[in-house]
Design a protein around this motif. Structure first.
Motif: not given
Lengths: 342, 356
Positions: B66-73, B76-79, B48-55, B84-85
């Motif tokens: 829905q399944q979900s993952i949460s990554v504090v890194d 990860f966002k940059e990768a 699903h569309q992922s918006e407004f992420n921070d750390a 997946y540009r």
């Protein structure tokens, strides 16, 4: 039914007192709420929303509303995990159309009465208008609760609302007429009954919520607030607001399946409310209203960052109990009717 | 490349420690909790569309629940962006706005403020003008008739002079879309006004000041221009639109009705804008030309009004631009196109009845 309610209530109070003592023996566990949203971010989102809403002559409004809800939920955390708002612009558009449609229909009836220039027709249409309005509020509350809870999740676990529309109706109508008959005095009890109806039916996975506030307490808060506000030339209003906030939040209890329970606790002080309010007014005035998003994030920050859940909340023990909200059960007329005020 | 995070399976709120690998066709999540380990594969299309992420980056996958993952890194966002540009779940117009930074956002806010101001200054009057111009003539006439009747109630109508004035108007070539009804009322006030839909009220005071009928023709030309160009209707629509805007902003709907009433009763006090007055002056002059009358009539009218005692003039002049300026403009217009003029015995005859 009232007797049952009363019994249930006193049982709960007893239950609570009992739990408090056992909890004191153990170490009280605190789970924090927090708000990580930033004024500048929310401001930017709302600016985009406003621009799109203006350019589409208002049609974009439901999508804008969904987007700002998604942001605010995403930035509200419990135990370090954010909430997720699953509502979409399309759903809110439909809900909005239903709500607005009902209002337009009622106004059309009233207008017909006015145009007819016939007194009895006018009186009848006026009665239809008033009754229709009264009849619409419980439907709107019910629809809002169902919509908002089903579209909210935390760690993948959805909230849900199990209340029946008929119960909402009886609570609402009885309370409404008792309030009129007692010249408003019953109002405090009415508000509490309504909150119980709404909150007690909320499920958070396999946990459920209870509202344990007492109408008498609310009445005293109002009484005290009213007179002290007059005597202090309005300064007490901030403490009055603080008391109301505490009454609404601190009386919410989360019950988990194993019987453990925890209670919300909001530590906002009157002084905090004063600073928040004065700051918000200054922001709105000096930005000509454009700064309203900043006041939202300020308010959210103050409340969320000062609210905790105290007790035995096991953040890992919630289990999904809701049905898929896009199933046919959610297709009836009253669902999703969201006037979108809150 | 793998990242560490928490995996939520959509059945329980328990966050399971997980290793997340970014594969070309999706994410592979290997989780382990309480010695129960597993692995899931997320196809890109199901994320699903992922918006407004921070750390923390939050990703959700699949249908309800829905399944979900949460990554504090932050890495990860940059990768994700690199790997997946252009993927649908990373697209967000709002996020791109947020990435504009402070100056970009401030610029947008200023732009919006400018837009609002422009809308209030130009948009609202332009809209109101359009509405006024499309107002059906029959309604306008009904509205005007009511106002006219109401206004005459406060005055003594001079029947004889009214008849003469109407004859005078008939004899004039006016080229108007409206049938004209005029009245002369007994009052010392130096005033005249037009009512939407083709109604004109002239005070005896202003007639007494005049010496030539060309001045009357000029005055009529001026007032008829107000009617023909719907000046008062447009002014009403304009002030009404502002009140409507105000009541929308401040949530007061009953104000609209009050304004309607206010406008109707205070119509004669409406402040026409200078441009509307000058337009009416120009058309007054045009009327003199069309009837081959002495164009100086309108200048004489202005001078006459200008020389009168301050007090008497107040009523006519207060809602109008500076008389000196008006005379200057009119003289320039006459100079541009001077034409010979004739005597008009018919108009002269009606005029004599009016000044008797």
């Amino acid at each position: 039914m009232h007797g049952l309610c009363y019994f249930f209530q006193s049982f709960l109070t007893y239950f609570q007192a009992f739990m408090t003592t056992t909890l004191l023996e153990k170490e009280k566990q605190t789970t924090h709420f927090s708000f990580t949203g930033r004024g500048s971010e929310y401001f930017a989102i709302e600016i985009v929303n406003l621009l799109l809403t203006v350019f589409t002559l208002g049609l974009y409004y439901p999508w804008a509303k969904a987007k700002s809800m998604q942001y605010l939920y995403r930035k509200t955390e419990l135990a370090g995990t954010p909430f997720v708002f699953h509502g979409t612009g399309k759903e809110m558009f439909i809900g909005f159309i239903k709500g607005v449609g009902a209002f337009i229909l009622l106004y059309a009836v009233l207008m017909y009465g006015v145009i007819s220039e016939d007194l009895s027709t006018l009186l009848i249409t006026y009665a239809v208008f008033i009754l229709g309005f009264l009849a619409l509020i419980p439907v709107a509350l019910h629809g809002m609760m169902r919509y908002r809870t089903s579209r909210t999740s935390w760690r993948g676990i959805h909230l849900g609302y199990r209340g029946e529309l008929s119960d909402m109706y009886s609570t609402y109508l009885i309370g409404f007429f008792l309030t009129i008959l007692t010249f408003g005095i019953y109002g405090s009890w009415f508000v509490v009954k309504l909150r119980k109806q709404m909150i007690d039916n909320v499920r958070f996975g396999n946990a459920s919520l209870r509202y344990v506030g007492d109408g008498g307490d609310l009445f005293l808060i109002h009484l005290k607030g009213y007179f002290l506000s007059i005597f202090t030339l309005g300064i007490y209003l901030f403490w009055y607001t603080k008391n109301l906030l505490h009454f609404y939040v601190n009386n919410i209890v989360v019950l988990q399946e194993d019987g453990s329970y925890s209670r919300l606790q909001c530590d906002v002080s009157g002084w905090d409310v004063l600073k928040l309010t004065v700051g918000n007014i200054l922001i709105v005035v000096f930005t000509l209203g454009l700064g309203i998003p900043l006041t939202t994030t300020r308010t959210m920050s103050l409340i969320m960052n000062n609210t905790v859940m105290r007790g035995d909340f096991d953040a890992d023990a919630l289990v999904q109990t809701e049905e898929a909200y896009d199933s046919a059960t959610y297709e009836s007329m009253t669902d999703m009717m969201d006037i979108g005020v809150i | 490349m793998t990242f560490e995070g928490k995996y939520y399976n959509g059945q329980s709120s328990k966050g399971m420690p997980a290793h997340i690998a970014l594969l070309p066709d999706g994410l592979r999540i290997d989780y382990c909790a309480d010695e129960a380990c597993g692995s899931v594969h997320w196809e890109l299309a199901g994320i699903h569309q992922s918006e407004f992420n921070d750390a923390t980056t939050l990703l959700r996958f699949g249908k309800f629940p829905q399944q979900s993952i949460s990554v504090v890194d932050k890495g990860f966002k940059e990768a994700l962006q690199q790997q997946y540009r252009g993927a649908a779940f990373l697209k967000s117009g709002y996020n791109s706005v947020l990435n504009l930074g402070f100056s970009g956002i401030a610029l947008m806010a200023l732009g919006l403020l400018g837009l609002l101001v422009a809308f209030v200054i130009w948009g609202v009057p332009a809209l109101a003008d359009r509405v006024a111009m499309h107002f059906p003539q029959s309604y306008e006439r009904t509205l005007g008739e009511q106002l006219y009747t109401k206004m005459l109630q406060g005055y003594q109508v001079n029947e004889e002079k009214t008849a003469a004035l109407n004859d005078y108007l008939h004899a004039l070539d006016t080229d108007l879309d409206y049938p004209i009804t005029a009245a002369v009322v007994s009052s010392e006030e130096v005033n005249a006004f037009a009512i939407p839909g083709g109604y004109v009220v002239v005070y005896e005071g202003i007639l007494d000041k005049m010496e030539h009928h060309e001045e009357l023709a000029a005055l009529m030309g001026h007032e008829l221009a107000h009617i023909q160009n719907r000046h008062s209707l447009r002014a009403m629509a304009r002030s009404l639109s502002y009140y409507m805007l105000a009541s929308v902003l401040f949530g007061d709907v009953s104000g609209v009705a009050a304004v309607l009433v206010d406008n109707a009763s205070a119509l004669r006090n409406l402040e026409y804008s200078r441009s509307l007055e000058l337009e009416a002056d120009r058309e007054g002059l045009e009327l003199l030309r069309r009837n081959e009358l002495n164009q100086q009539g309108i200048v004489l009218l202005m001078e006459r009004l200008h020389m009168g005692s301050e007090y008497e003039m107040l009523a006519f002049v207060s809602t109008h631009p500076n008389t000196g300026d008006r005379i200057k403009v009119l003289n320039e217009l006459i100079g541009e196109r001077n034409q010979p003029y004739k005597k008009n015995p018919e108009l002269q005859r009606h005029w004599e009845k009016l000044t008797r």
